[in-house]
Design a protein around this motif. Structure first.
Motif, PDB file in Angstrom:
ATOM      1  N   HIS A   1       0.861  -1.249  -0.186  1.00 32.62           N
ATOM      2  CA  HIS A   1       0.348   0.287   0.289  1.00 32.62           C
ATOM      3  C   HIS A   1       1.284   0.836  -0.163  1.00 32.62           C
ATOM      4  O   HIS A   1       0.462   1.973   0.864  1.00 32.62           O
TER       5      HIS A   1
ATOM      6  N   PRO B   1       4.630   9.489  -0.553  1.00 31.49           N
ATOM      7  CA  PRO B   1       6.211  10.503   0.654  1.00 31.49           C
ATOM      8  C   PRO B   1       6.419   9.072   1.597  1.00 31.49           C
ATOM      9  O   PRO B   1       5.934   8.867   2.227  1.00 31.49           O
TER      10      PRO B   1
ATOM     11  N   ILE C   1       7.622   9.808   5.533  1.00 29.49           N
ATOM     12  CA  ILE C   1       7.439  10.645   6.297  1.00 29.49           C
ATOM     13  C   ILE C   1       8.000  10.854   7.614  1.00 29.49           C
ATOM     14  O   ILE C   1       8.791   9.991   8.423  1.00 29.49           O
ATOM     15  N   GLY C   2       8.323  12.183   8.345  1.00 28.23           N
ATOM     16  CA  GLY C   2       8.724  12.069   9.206  1.00 28.23           C
ATOM     17  C   GLY C   2      10.264  12.432   9.467  1.00 28.23           C
ATOM     18  O   GLY C   2      10.923  11.644   8.280  1.00 28.23           O
TER      19      GLY C   2
ATOM     20  N   LYS D   1      14.362   8.359  12.018  1.00 34.52           N
ATOM     21  CA  LYS D   1      14.283   7.811  10.964  1.00 34.52           C
ATOM     22  C   LYS D   1      13.123   8.104  10.350  1.00 34.52           C
ATOM     23  O   LYS D   1      12.227   7.777  11.000  1.00 34.52           O
ATOM     24  N   ALA D   2      13.204   8.310   9.216  1.00 32.85           N
ATOM     25  CA  ALA D   2      11.974   8.530   7.814  1.00 32.85           C
ATOM     26  C   ALA D   2      11.258   7.205   7.469  1.00 32.85           C
ATOM     27  O   ALA D   2      11.465   6.722   7.820  1.00 32.85           O
ATOM     28  N   GLY D   3       9.910   7.632   8.259  1.00 34.70           N
ATOM     29  CA  GLY D   3       9.168   6.064   7.722  1.00 34.70           C
ATOM     30  C   GLY D   3       8.480   6.152   6.253  1.00 34.70           C
ATOM     31  O   GLY D   3       8.614   7.348   5.618  1.00 34.70           O
ATOM     32  N   GLN D   4       8.189   5.225   6.171  1.00 37.42           N
ATOM     33  CA  GLN D   4       6.971   5.224   4.346  1.00 37.42           C
ATOM     34  C   GLN D   4       5.603   5.845   5.069  1.00 37.42           C
ATOM     35  O   GLN D   4       5.033   4.945   5.535  1.00 37.42           O
ATOM     36  N   GLY D   5       5.342   6.442   3.639  1.00 36.90           N
ATOM     37  CA  GLY D   5       4.131   7.027   4.336  1.00 36.90           C
ATOM     38  C   GLY D   5       2.825   5.883   3.201  1.00 36.90           C
ATOM     39  O   GLY D   5       3.490   4.589   2.593  1.00 36.90           O
ATOM     40  N   ASN D   6       1.320   5.552   3.696  1.00 41.26           N
ATOM     41  CA  ASN D   6       0.375   4.610   3.102  1.00 41.26           C
ATOM     42  C   ASN D   6       0.037   5.021   2.603  1.00 41.26           C
ATOM     43  O   ASN D   6      -0.578   6.650   2.797  1.00 41.26           O
ATOM     44  N   ILE D   7       0.099   4.312   0.719  1.00 43.80           N
ATOM     45  CA  ILE D   7      -1.580   5.340   0.211  1.00 43.80           C
ATOM     46  C   ILE D   7      -2.393   5.607   0.601  1.00 43.80           C
ATOM     47  O   ILE D   7      -3.308   7.347   0.241  1.00 43.80           O
ATOM     48  N   MET D   8      -3.287   4.734   1.386  1.00 44.95           N
ATOM     49  CA  MET D   8      -4.263   4.868   1.532  1.00 44.95           C
ATOM     50  C   MET D   8      -4.404   5.480   2.536  1.00 44.95           C
ATOM     51  O   MET D   8      -5.539   6.481   2.903  1.00 44.95           O
TER      52      MET D   8
ATOM     53  N   PHE E   1      -3.545   9.007   2.177  1.00 40.23           N
ATOM     54  CA  PHE E   1      -3.901  10.101   1.005  1.00 40.23           C
ATOM     55  C   PHE E   1      -5.234  10.134   0.687  1.00 40.23           C
ATOM     56  O   PHE E   1      -5.621  10.816  -0.304  1.00 40.23           O
ATOM     57  N   PHE E   2      -5.353   9.044   0.012  1.00 43.17           N
ATOM     58  CA  PHE E   2      -6.382   8.810  -1.145  1.00 43.17           C
ATOM     59  C   PHE E   2      -7.174   7.868  -0.725  1.00 43.17           C
ATOM     60  O   PHE E   2      -6.902   6.268  -0.464  1.00 43.17           O
ATOM     61  N   GLY E   3      -8.811   8.438  -0.159  1.00 41.45           N
ATOM     62  CA  GLY E   3      -9.467   7.524   0.261  1.00 41.45           C
ATOM     63  C   GLY E   3     -10.540   6.244  -0.641  1.00 41.45           C
ATOM     64  O   GLY E   3     -10.192   6.814  -1.425  1.00 41.45           O
ATOM     65  N   LYS E   4     -11.065   5.436   0.069  1.00 38.41           N
ATOM     66  CA  LYS E   4     -11.424   4.719  -0.376  1.00 38.41           C
ATOM     67  C   LYS E   4     -13.116   4.857  -0.916  1.00 38.41           C
ATOM     68  O   LYS E   4     -13.995   6.470  -0.339  1.00 38.41           O
TER      69      LYS E   4
END
Lengths: 256, 14
Positions: free
Chosen positions: A43, A252, A254-255, B1-8, B10-13
């Motif tokens: 995802h 992207p 984040i943080g 440390k930077a984490g990875q964003g989840n596309i969900m 940002f874009f709703g169902k």
């Protein structure tokens, strides 16, 4: 559904470009064309493909149908087509299979395949219309080169667009790297143009693994478009003929 | 440390 594509190669390239990102997906067919939207397993990325009815000739779709297809199965069949073959996709109203016919324009060879369909319960995400802070168009091969070069050093890349240009930078265990492109117009070779449209400066960090994966679509279009805004997914777009497109969205990092 | 964003996120169902 009956959709005839002048060159089987187009679908072959599209499927080849996305098959490592998404495995099973619905091809949503209606009278405007064939669309696909799918997320990768983690995802992080979203693929959005639109093959408009105008990309086919003829195109006929009497009822909206979703063709649930395993992409590796589809690729196996598409590999049976010659690049220059004419491809016709056919499916019934409530289909169990999708039928693919390859016709050689030079010989009288006609090959026919059926792929069993699957029931895929796929959620569709709403992608909001976005006015991006920065829109960069550049040669697709250039973007691919930058991503491949930088992944040797780091797993992520910072993309920073300012009025000076666009900077791709990374830092890793062995050191740092950066590639900066400025707007550039080449009258003799417009395919080498770099165009940066900026409403405000933007800087975001992305996973290179995904970007390298998106770049498998480089053979589909000479140019790639990158659209960035703070705190929203990056859009990487490959434009195809007749307003069709292959788009990738990447969340992207984040943080800090 | 930077984490990875989840596309969900940002874009709703739909």
């Amino acid at each position: 559904l009956e959709a005839r594509l002048e060159q089987a190669n187009l679908l072959k390239k599209v499927v080849d470009a996305i098959k490592d990102l998404v495995q099973d997906c619905n091809f949503d067919c209606n009278d405007s064309g064939i669309a696909l939207q799918a997320m990768d397993n983690s995802h992080v990325a979203l693929v959005s493909m639109m093959l408009k009815a105008e990309s086919f000739s003829p195109f006929r779709c009497d009822r909206n149908i979703a063709l649930g297809i395993n992409l590796s199965s589809l690729m196996k069949v598409l590999r049976c087509a010659q690049n220059e073959d004419i491809l016709t996709l056919k499916a019934d109203d409530a289909p169990d299979v999708v039928n693919l016919v390859f016709e050689s324009s030079e010989s009288d060879r006609l090959s026919e395949y059926d792929i069993k369909l699957m029931d895929i319960d796929q959620e569709h995400l709403g992608i909001p219309e976005t006015e991006y802070s920065a829109t960069i168009s550049m040669p697709a091969a250039e973007f691919q080169r930058i991503c491949r070069d930088l992944i040797a050093l780091s797993e992520s890349v910072a993309i920073e667009a300012t009025k000076e240009g666009v900077k791709f930078s990374c830092s890793g265990d062995i050191g740092n790297g950066a590639v900066t492109l400025r707007s550039h117009t080449n009258v003799e070779k417009p395919e080498l143009n770099v165009d940066i449209a900026l409403s405000e400066p933007v800087a975001l960090t992305f996973s290179l693994k995904y970007l390298v994966n998106f770049c498998k679509a480089s053979g589909l279009s000479g140019t790639v478009k990158l659209c960035l805004s703070s705190e929203v997914p990056l859009l990487v777009e490959y434009t195809l003929a007749s307003n069709s497109y292959l788009r990738f969205y990447l969340a992207p990092k984040i943080g800090d | 440390k930077a984490g990875q964003g989840n596309i969900m996120n940002f874009f709703g169902k739909k």
